[in-house]
Design a protein around this motif. Sequence first.
Motif, PDB file in Angstrom:
ATOM      1  N   LYS A  32     -14.068  -1.452  40.138  1.00  0.00           N
ATOM      2  CA  LYS A  32     -14.355  -2.738  39.460  1.00  0.00           C
ATOM      3  C   LYS A  32     -14.307  -3.844  40.598  1.00  0.00           C
ATOM      4  O   LYS A  32     -14.994  -5.106  40.127  1.00  0.00           O
ATOM      5  N   THR A  33     -13.923  -3.592  41.589  1.00  0.00           N
ATOM      6  CA  THR A  33     -13.849  -4.637  42.919  1.00  0.00           C
ATOM      7  C   THR A  33     -14.531  -4.322  43.944  1.00  0.00           C
ATOM      8  O   THR A  33     -13.918  -3.143  44.550  1.00  0.00           O
TER       9      THR A  33
ATOM     10  N   GLN B 232     -17.842  -6.431  37.114  1.00  0.00           N
ATOM     11  CA  GLN B 232     -17.621  -5.981  38.504  1.00  0.00           C
ATOM     12  C   GLN B 232     -17.207  -7.300  39.058  1.00  0.00           C
ATOM     13  O   GLN B 232     -17.368  -8.690  38.857  1.00  0.00           O
ATOM     14  N   HIS B 233     -16.230  -7.235  40.191  1.00  0.00           N
ATOM     15  CA  HIS B 233     -15.733  -8.487  40.895  1.00  0.00           C
ATOM     16  C   HIS B 233     -16.233  -8.108  42.417  1.00  0.00           C
ATOM     17  O   HIS B 233     -16.044  -6.976  42.917  1.00  0.00           O
TER      18      HIS B 233
ATOM     19  N   PRO C  22     -20.112 -18.604  42.171  1.00  0.00           N
ATOM     20  CA  PRO C  22     -18.724 -18.078  42.226  1.00  0.00           C
ATOM     21  C   PRO C  22     -17.930 -18.539  41.444  1.00  0.00           C
ATOM     22  O   PRO C  22     -17.699 -19.855  41.041  1.00  0.00           O
ATOM     23  N   GLN C  23     -16.776 -17.541  40.730  1.00  0.00           N
ATOM     24  CA  GLN C  23     -15.637 -18.127  40.029  1.00  0.00           C
ATOM     25  C   GLN C  23     -14.638 -18.273  40.754  1.00  0.00           C
ATOM     26  O   GLN C  23     -13.712 -19.176  40.174  1.00  0.00           O
TER      27      GLN C  23
ATOM     28  N   ASP D 269      -3.271  -4.438  38.238  1.00  0.00           N
ATOM     29  CA  ASP D 269      -2.981  -5.730  37.624  1.00  0.00           C
ATOM     30  C   ASP D 269      -1.821  -5.414  36.635  1.00  0.00           C
ATOM     31  O   ASP D 269      -1.384  -4.401  36.369  1.00  0.00           O
TER      32      ASP D 269
ATOM     33  N   GLY E  26     -16.184  -9.718  46.026  1.00  0.00           N
ATOM     34  CA  GLY E  26     -15.404 -10.926  46.996  1.00  0.00           C
ATOM     35  C   GLY E  26     -15.891 -10.882  48.450  1.00  0.00           C
ATOM     36  O   GLY E  26     -16.208  -9.905  48.927  1.00  0.00           O
TER      37      GLY E  26
ATOM     38  N   GLY F  91     -15.077 -15.204  45.197  1.00  0.00           N
ATOM     39  CA  GLY F  91     -15.186 -14.235  44.248  1.00  0.00           C
ATOM     40  C   GLY F  91     -16.139 -14.308  43.228  1.00  0.00           C
ATOM     41  O   GLY F  91     -16.325 -15.624  42.657  1.00  0.00           O
TER      42      GLY F  91
ATOM     43  N   ASP G  28     -17.626 -12.688  39.518  1.00  0.00           N
ATOM     44  CA  ASP G  28     -17.595 -12.001  38.559  1.00  0.00           C
ATOM     45  C   ASP G  28     -18.824 -11.661  37.808  1.00  0.00           C
ATOM     46  O   ASP G  28     -19.398 -12.457  37.169  1.00  0.00           O
ATOM     47  N   THR G  29     -19.586 -10.312  37.635  1.00  0.00           N
ATOM     48  CA  THR G  29     -20.651 -10.058  37.110  1.00  0.00           C
ATOM     49  C   THR G  29     -20.697  -8.895  36.510  1.00  0.00           C
ATOM     50  O   THR G  29     -20.115  -7.761  37.119  1.00  0.00           O
TER      51      THR G  29
ATOM     52  N   HIS H 220      -9.564   0.418  40.325  1.00  0.00           N
ATOM     53  CA  HIS H 220      -8.183  -0.347  39.563  1.00  0.00           C
ATOM     54  C   HIS H 220      -7.494   1.120  38.911  1.00  0.00           C
ATOM     55  O   HIS H 220      -8.063   2.131  38.298  1.00  0.00           O
TER      56      HIS H 220
END
Length: 116
Positions: A8-9, A47-48, A32-33, A115, A50, A41, A43-44, A68
């Motif tokens: 996911k990243t 997916q993240h 970017p967020q 997380d 960075g 970074g 988020d779309t 993750h």
Amino acid sequence: MSATQGIKTVLHPVSDLAKAKEVYTALLGLAPQADSEYYVGFDTAGQHIGLVPNGGPQGMTSPVAYWHVDDIEAKLAEVSAAGAVVKDAPKDVGGGRLVATVTDPDGNVLGLLQDR
């Protein structure tokens, strides 16, 4: 066996954060967020992506995909038993998020992320 939730990243080392931010903003079609001098970074679509200036303190030299996982310690033990070598032990990067990296038998760097 601990569960893996998928990639996911993906973090990319960049030499010029401002120029890279422009390229990724155009590529992804969104701002970017997270936007600071040490990390940008996006988020779309679940997916993240960075951007890490100069590879950050971990000295990244190529993109690193982060799987993750539910239990980072269990997954580290599992992949180590299978032949991976721990590169960076788990560390908290803020908000209870733990990250670690391992290398596969060919030296490719693989990331793990848990997380809270």
